[in-house]
Design a protein around this motif. Sequence first.
Motif, PDB file in Angstrom:
ATOM      1  N   GLY A  20       0.828  -1.214   0.000  1.00 50.37           N
ATOM      2  CA  GLY A  20       0.000   0.000   0.000  1.00 50.37           C
ATOM      3  C   GLY A  20       0.855   1.253   0.000  1.00 50.37           C
ATOM      4  N   LEU A  21       1.853   1.262   0.849  1.00 50.31           N
ATOM      5  CA  LEU A  21       2.764   2.405   0.932  1.00 50.31           C
ATOM      6  C   LEU A  21       3.529   2.581  -0.386  1.00 50.31           C
ATOM      7  CD1 LEU A  21       4.358   4.537   2.674  1.00 50.31           C
ATOM      8  CD2 LEU A  21       5.977   2.689   3.152  1.00 50.31           C
ATOM      9  N   ARG A  22       4.025   1.464  -0.895  1.00 50.16           N
ATOM     10  CA  ARG A  22       4.829   1.533  -2.118  1.00 50.16           C
ATOM     11  C   ARG A  22       3.992   2.053  -3.292  1.00 50.16           C
ATOM     12  NH1 ARG A  22       8.857  -3.198  -4.367  1.00 50.16           N
ATOM     13  NH2 ARG A  22       9.612  -2.026  -6.172  1.00 50.16           N
ATOM     14  N   GLU A  23       2.766   1.563  -3.385  1.00 48.07           N
ATOM     15  CA  GLU A  23       1.891   2.024  -4.476  1.00 48.07           C
ATOM     16  C   GLU A  23       1.541   3.498  -4.337  1.00 48.07           C
ATOM     17  OE1 GLU A  23      -1.318  -0.804  -4.438  1.00 48.07           O
ATOM     18  OE2 GLU A  23       0.081  -2.415  -4.967  1.00 48.07           O
ATOM     19  N   PHE A  24       1.373   3.955  -3.099  1.00 46.49           N
ATOM     20  CA  PHE A  24       1.096   5.379  -2.883  1.00 46.49           C
ATOM     21  C   PHE A  24       2.269   6.222  -3.403  1.00 46.49           C
ATOM     22  CE2 PHE A  24       1.536   9.266  -0.414  1.00 46.49           C
ATOM     23  CZ  PHE A  24       0.265   9.809  -0.498  1.00 46.49           C
ATOM     24  N   ILE A  25       3.467   5.799  -3.073  1.00 43.51           N
ATOM     25  CA  ILE A  25       4.663   6.541  -3.498  1.00 43.51           C
ATOM     26  C   ILE A  25       4.766   6.519  -5.027  1.00 43.51           C
ATOM     27  CG2 ILE A  25       7.198   6.542  -3.421  1.00 43.51           C
ATOM     28  CD1 ILE A  25       6.910   5.450  -0.494  1.00 43.51           C
ATOM     29  N   GLN A  26       4.482   5.368  -5.610  1.00 43.84           N
ATOM     30  CA  GLN A  26       4.525   5.268  -7.080  1.00 43.84           C
ATOM     31  C   GLN A  26       3.494   6.193  -7.717  1.00 43.84           C
ATOM     32  OE1 GLN A  26       3.854   1.042  -7.355  1.00 43.84           O
ATOM     33  NE2 GLN A  26       6.045   0.538  -7.376  1.00 43.84           N
ATOM     34  N   SER A  27       2.292   6.235  -7.150  1.00 42.54           N
ATOM     35  CA  SER A  27       1.241   7.099  -7.711  1.00 42.54           C
ATOM     36  C   SER A  27       1.637   8.563  -7.612  1.00 42.54           C
ATOM     37  CB  SER A  27      -0.079   6.899  -6.967  1.00 42.54           C
ATOM     38  OG  SER A  27      -0.480   5.569  -7.057  1.00 42.54           O
ATOM     39  N   ALA A  28       2.183   8.952  -6.466  1.00 40.47           N
ATOM     40  CA  ALA A  28       2.603  10.352  -6.293  1.00 40.47           C
ATOM     41  C   ALA A  28       3.685  10.694  -7.316  1.00 40.47           C
ATOM     42  CB  ALA A  28       3.104  10.575  -4.868  1.00 40.47           C
ATOM     43  N   HIS A  29       4.615   9.774  -7.506  1.00 37.40           N
ATOM     44  CA  HIS A  29       5.677  10.002  -8.496  1.00 37.40           C
ATOM     45  C   HIS A  29       5.085  10.150  -9.902  1.00 37.40           C
ATOM     46  CE1 HIS A  29       9.671   9.767 -10.290  1.00 37.40           C
ATOM     47  NE2 HIS A  29       9.148   8.919 -11.165  1.00 37.40           N
ATOM     48  N   GLN A  30       4.132   9.294 -10.219  1.00 41.09           N
ATOM     49  CA  GLN A  30       3.489   9.362 -11.543  1.00 41.09           C
ATOM     50  C   GLN A  30       2.791  10.692 -11.773  1.00 41.09           C
ATOM     51  OE1 GLN A  30       3.722   7.469 -14.205  1.00 41.09           O
ATOM     52  NE2 GLN A  30       5.172   6.232 -13.033  1.00 41.09           N
ATOM     53  N   MET A  31       2.333  11.310 -10.692  1.00 38.43           N
ATOM     54  CA  MET A  31       1.682  12.621 -10.820  1.00 38.43           C
ATOM     55  C   MET A  31       2.699  13.746 -10.950  1.00 38.43           C
ATOM     56  SD  MET A  31      -1.281  12.759  -7.997  1.00 38.43           S
ATOM     57  CE  MET A  31      -2.281  11.389  -7.583  1.00 38.43           C
ATOM     58  N   GLY A  32       3.976  13.407 -10.900  1.00 45.58           N
ATOM     59  CA  GLY A  32       4.998  14.444 -10.999  1.00 45.58           C
ATOM     60  C   GLY A  32       5.330  15.085  -9.665  1.00 45.58           C
ATOM     61  N   LEU A  33       4.969  14.413  -8.569  1.00 46.59           N
ATOM     62  CA  LEU A  33       5.237  14.962  -7.236  1.00 46.59           C
ATOM     63  C   LEU A  33       6.527  14.392  -6.652  1.00 46.59           C
ATOM     64  CD1 LEU A  33       1.627  14.720  -5.745  1.00 46.59           C
ATOM     65  CD2 LEU A  33       2.836  16.817  -6.416  1.00 46.59           C
ATOM     66  N   ARG A  34       7.220  15.222  -5.901  1.00 50.29           N
ATOM     67  CA  ARG A  34       8.327  14.727  -5.078  1.00 50.29           C
ATOM     68  C   ARG A  34       7.745  14.049  -3.857  1.00 50.29           C
ATOM     69  NH1 ARG A  34       9.709  18.970  -7.800  1.00 50.29           N
ATOM     70  NH2 ARG A  34      11.870  19.282  -8.449  1.00 50.29           N
ATOM     71  N   VAL A  35       8.502  13.104  -3.306  1.00 43.32           N
ATOM     72  CA  VAL A  35       8.043  12.407  -2.102  1.00 43.32           C
ATOM     73  C   VAL A  35       9.158  12.440  -1.063  1.00 43.32           C
ATOM     74  CG1 VAL A  35       7.127  10.250  -1.146  1.00 43.32           C
ATOM     75  CG2 VAL A  35       6.671  10.837  -3.548  1.00 43.32           C
ATOM     76  N   MET A  36       8.810  12.831   0.148  1.00 42.61           N
ATOM     77  CA  MET A  36       9.776  12.755   1.253  1.00 42.61           C
ATOM     78  C   MET A  36       9.117  12.091   2.460  1.00 42.61           C
ATOM     79  SD  MET A  36      11.569  16.541   1.075  1.00 42.61           S
ATOM     80  CE  MET A  36      13.046  16.154   1.979  1.00 42.61           C
ATOM     81  N   LEU A  37       9.925  11.374   3.234  1.00 45.37           N
ATOM     82  CA  LEU A  37       9.462  10.892   4.539  1.00 45.37           C
ATOM     83  C   LEU A  37       9.818  12.009   5.504  1.00 45.37           C
ATOM     84  CD1 LEU A  37      10.854   7.228   4.427  1.00 45.37           C
ATOM     85  CD2 LEU A  37       8.768   8.149   3.384  1.00 45.37           C
ATOM     86  N   THR A  38       8.817  12.636   6.096  1.00 48.14           N
ATOM     87  CA  THR A  38       9.066  13.919   6.750  1.00 48.14           C
ATOM     88  C   THR A  38       9.134  13.876   8.277  1.00 48.14           C
ATOM     89  OG1 THR A  38       6.699  14.293   6.529  1.00 48.14           O
ATOM     90  CG2 THR A  38       8.135  15.380   4.923  1.00 48.14           C
TER      91      THR A  38
END
Length: 405
Positions: free
Chosen positions: A275-293
């Motif tokens: 679930g987490l991995r797919e969320f990160i992949q989806s955000a990346h596909q939208m052109g978003l950066r991802v950070m663990l904050t």
Amino acid sequence: MVMPILRALSRRQFVVGASACGSAAALALSKGGVASAAIVGDEPSWTLDSPMVTLKDAGQTPGILVGCAVDAARLRDTPDYAALVRSQANIIVGDNAFKFGTLRPTIRAFDFRDADTVADFAHSNGMKLRGHTLVWHKQMPAWFDQHVTAANAAAVLTSHIAAVCDRYAGQIHSWDVVNEAVEVNDGRPDSLRNTPWLQLLGPGYIDTAFQSARKADPRALLFYNEYGLEGEDAGSAAKRAAVLGMLRDLLKRGVPVDGVGIQSHIMAGHTYGAGLREFIQSAHQMGLRVMLTELDVNDRELALTTSYRDSAVATTYDRYLRVALADGYVSGVITWGITDRLTWLDKDKDAARIDGAAQRPLPFDAQFSPKPAFVAQRRALKQAPTVVPVLKRRTQLLVETASAE
Ligand code: XIL
């Protein structure tokens, strides 16, 4: 100067592995019966070799920024703490310094003392700086309810963002513009949390916040930051879907969102995965950066034995980071603190241990000695794949994807 980590080692060397972990009997009975049995018996050994290699060094191999939330007062008055942060982090964020309630003692006055401490520390040590957070429903100033009305709320919001972003313009790597705006259980079709800002301004407060921040500091990356996105349970899945939906809508409307922060307040012994991995992949596909904050590992469901807890917390760091970093889409890993001495988990009644013992959620203990969690985090960073550049945003694709759903 002696590095804190070296000093710590001369006091205490550790080797923690399966032998030190205790048995399944060491498990506490957890509230929801969420057992951590899966992590008993197959722990790697968390031997602290190469003590001079720091967390930020480890992140350089894949190109991941590494850092922590910092306490402004302790940066000022505790040199060993400042040295520890300096040695481990190349990006920092104030734990409370940039929050609305801290910055705004009265409706007219600003208090930038703590924020300036954090910004100056980042600047003088060549670190990147995150701003946290411009809009949140918590830690609001006491005057808010009395003074803010539907008539002046937009002006209060935009003038606050303009003043704060302008003061630190050019110094901020990324702003958490809006924090925790989604709550699927608040009963709204759009899954937005029923916050004071929502009540006063409607859902458009999120657009306004990002637009105001972009205007005041065009160089800062603008993030949406959220918790509860990490788990494999139905609640986390629903929240992930709601957040992705909201982000997609914001991007479709041309709202300037550059990234999503996954807070990562996770639980020792819980499982993190697809679930987490797919969320990160989806955000990346939208052109978003991802950070663990805001990464930390809560051990409230584990029995008290220190070696057992430290090993379980380290294993959870290891497993979580391996999932989150697997595709190279996460460009920053920030823990919410660096030492167990200054963890927020002991102050928060929902997060604290029921037995009242201090939590051990961070890479360094209360005496600033490195823990198994340090070894686990450092190794996961070092072994992570190289960070993939963010995709160019394709608004048209977003529109098509949304209408095909
Ligand atoms: C925490 C601070 O660390 C504490 O000192 C304070 O008492 C409460 O807030 N999610 C967030 C952070 O986005 O701002 C919170 O920080 C921790 C949870």
